[in-house]
Design a protein around this motif. Structure first.
Motif, PDB file in Angstrom:
ATOM      1  N   ALA A 182     -39.494  -8.568 -77.898  1.00 38.18           N
ATOM      2  CA  ALA A 182     -38.282  -9.382 -77.749  1.00 38.18           C
ATOM      3  C   ALA A 182     -37.171  -8.577 -77.076  1.00 38.18           C
ATOM      4  O   ALA A 182     -36.416  -9.113 -76.238  1.00 38.18           O
ATOM      5  N   ALA A 183     -37.066  -7.291 -77.425  1.00 34.48           N
ATOM      6  CA  ALA A 183     -36.046  -6.440 -76.806  1.00 34.48           C
ATOM      7  C   ALA A 183     -36.298  -6.293 -75.316  1.00 34.48           C
ATOM      8  O   ALA A 183     -35.362  -6.307 -74.507  1.00 34.48           O
ATOM      9  N   ARG A 184     -37.548  -6.153 -74.932  1.00 34.87           N
ATOM     10  CA  ARG A 184     -37.863  -6.053 -73.511  1.00 34.87           C
ATOM     11  C   ARG A 184     -37.620  -7.373 -72.800  1.00 34.87           C
ATOM     12  O   ARG A 184     -37.182  -7.411 -71.639  1.00 34.87           O
ATOM     13  N   ALA A 185     -37.902  -8.483 -73.504  1.00 37.44           N
ATOM     14  CA  ALA A 185     -37.698  -9.796 -72.893  1.00 37.44           C
ATOM     15  C   ALA A 185     -36.209 -10.068 -72.657  1.00 37.44           C
ATOM     16  O   ALA A 185     -35.844 -10.836 -71.754  1.00 37.44           O
ATOM     17  N   LYS A 186     -35.345  -9.465 -73.447  1.00 35.23           N
ATOM     18  CA  LYS A 186     -33.905  -9.642 -73.255  1.00 35.23           C
ATOM     19  C   LYS A 186     -33.399  -8.939 -72.002  1.00 35.23           C
ATOM     20  O   LYS A 186     -32.266  -9.159 -71.582  1.00 35.23           O
ATOM     21  N   TYR A 233     -40.572  -7.358 -82.295  1.00 35.87           N
ATOM     22  CA  TYR A 233     -39.176  -7.038 -81.999  1.00 35.87           C
ATOM     23  C   TYR A 233     -39.063  -6.153 -80.755  1.00 35.87           C
ATOM     24  O   TYR A 233     -38.049  -6.194 -80.050  1.00 35.87           O
ATOM     25  N   TYR A 265     -35.207   0.814 -80.605  1.00 33.28           N
ATOM     26  CA  TYR A 265     -36.226  -0.025 -81.209  1.00 33.28           C
ATOM     27  C   TYR A 265     -37.524   0.742 -81.490  1.00 33.28           C
ATOM     28  O   TYR A 265     -38.013   0.753 -82.622  1.00 33.28           O
ATOM     29  N   LEU A 310     -33.186  -5.545 -71.766  1.00 37.86           N
ATOM     30  CA  LEU A 310     -32.508  -4.298 -72.106  1.00 37.86           C
ATOM     31  C   LEU A 310     -33.070  -3.149 -71.280  1.00 37.86           C
ATOM     32  O   LEU A 310     -34.222  -3.168 -70.844  1.00 37.86           O
TER      33      LEU A 310
END
Length: 367
Positions: free
Chosen positions: A268-272, A265, A283, A274
């Motif tokens: 995924a947050a970095r890939a978005k 997760y 996170y 953010l």
């Protein structure tokens, strides 16, 4: 007639279903049920603390009557017998324990033999002093320790990470009593940068009693000079204990954050795309909060239970110094009172940490 018989037989069906639905609707929320279970366990643990405290106090090989009466009075058997009868020491241990627990429900912890005051009265003065010091320490320790630990984990194996790890190792390794003596000698005796012993200068009167914490009470009373003096007295003993607590929190925070950094997760947050600050606070720190909360709770409970040697060096007048004086004078009612307070402090602290666990992580409350 058969038709009416069938209708009578089938009528209770919906009523039973409605009853089951009502019972289900009245079920407690998982978080509320979790809190009730933890509260019940905490109450049982408090009763266990009373039993352990009473048992250990009565296993002391010395005679409390002789310690309280002094050498001359203790040599007279009649005086010793009268003292035992007045204190209930001549009764069986089971009876003494029942009387002890009964008195606890009344708020009676007995009378101290060193101060001749009720133990509850002494603790009502000593505990706020320790609580004031503990809150000062834990507030700055969380800000510094968790902040530096997170920064060190995000910059793993770089120069700043190595430096912070060295700081944490020094903070944990240096004995606090030695550091307290060194700080007292250097910053008070030699440099005169900080006040010496006590919680307030002799020229000032304590503020009106509200919480027993001088900084808080002086703010409530609007006594700014008293607040500044009380805060200045906090700096030296607080700094000694902050170094150890920061080292502890830094080390555990770094480890907890490193465990979270590789989670899916977070990736995924970095890939978005953010912002890094959003990833860290929403996170990473949230995922690492449970182990960090555990060590914060243990550290805070340890501080609230009194730091004996540091309080003794700085003459702080808290639980630690009161416990030291009670143990050296064999003041059993005071020793039992301190033991009970320390046990309750740890139980309440763990209960609050468990409640926070349930609020943060839904998985905890349904286990």
């Amino acid at each position: 007639m058969p038709t009416s018989s069938n209708s009578v037989t089938e009528a209770p069906g919906p009523l039973v279903s409605d009853t089951i639905t009502d019972k289900r609707s009245r079920h407690l929320h998982p978080l509320a049920r979790y809190i009730l279970v933890r509260a019940g366990i905490s109450i049982l643990l408090i009763f266990g603390v009373t039993l352990v405290t009473f048992t250990l106090a009565n296993l002391v090989p010395a005679d409390p009557a002789q310690a309280a009466l002094g050498e001359r009075a203790a040599s007279d058997p009649e005086i010793v017998a009268a003292y035992r009868e007045a204190r209930g020491l001549d009764k069986p241990l089971v009876t003494q324990y029942v009387v002890y627990v009964t008195n606890l429900f009344r708020g009676d912890l007995g009378n101290s033999t060193q101060t001749n005051n009720p133990v509850l009265q002494d603790l009502s003065v000593a505990f706020p002093a320790t609580a004031e010091l503990a809150l000062f320490i834990i507030l700055f320790s969380i800000i510094i320790g968790v902040g530096l630990g997170t920064w060190a984990a995000l910059r793993q194996n770089r120069l700043s990470d190595q430096l912070f790890r060295a700081v944490s190792l020094i903070g944990i390794s240096v004995p606090t009593f030695w550091l307290a003596l060194a700080a007292f000698y250097v910053f008070f005796y030699q440099l005169r940068w900080a006040p010496g012993t006590g919680r307030l200068s002799a020229a000032l009167q304590p503020p009106p009693h509200v919480t027993g914490m001088y900084t808080v009470d002086s703010l409530l009373a609007g006594q700014w000079a008293t607040f500044g003096d009380a805060l200045a007295h906090l700096v030296l003993p607080g700094s000694v204990l902050i170094l150890y607590t920061v080292g502890l929190l830094l080390r555990f925070s770094r480890s907890a954050v490193l465990d979270v950094l590789g989670q899916e997760y977070v990736l995924a947050a970095r890939a978005k795309g953010l912002r890094p600050s959003a990833v860290v606070f929403r996170y990473i720190l949230r995922g690492a909060s449970l182990p960090i909360l555990t060590i914060v709770g243990l550290a805070f409970g340890s501080l609230l239970s009194g730091t004996v040697l540091t309080e003794q060096v700085f003459g702080w007048g808290g639980i630690g110094q009161y416990a030291y004086k009670s143990a050296t004078t064999l003041d059993l009612p005071a020793v039992m009172g301190v033991g009970l307070v320390v046990g309750v402090v740890y139980i309440v602290t763990n209960f609050l940490i468990d409640v926070v666990y349930g609020v943060i992580d839904p998985r905890v409350r349904v286990q």
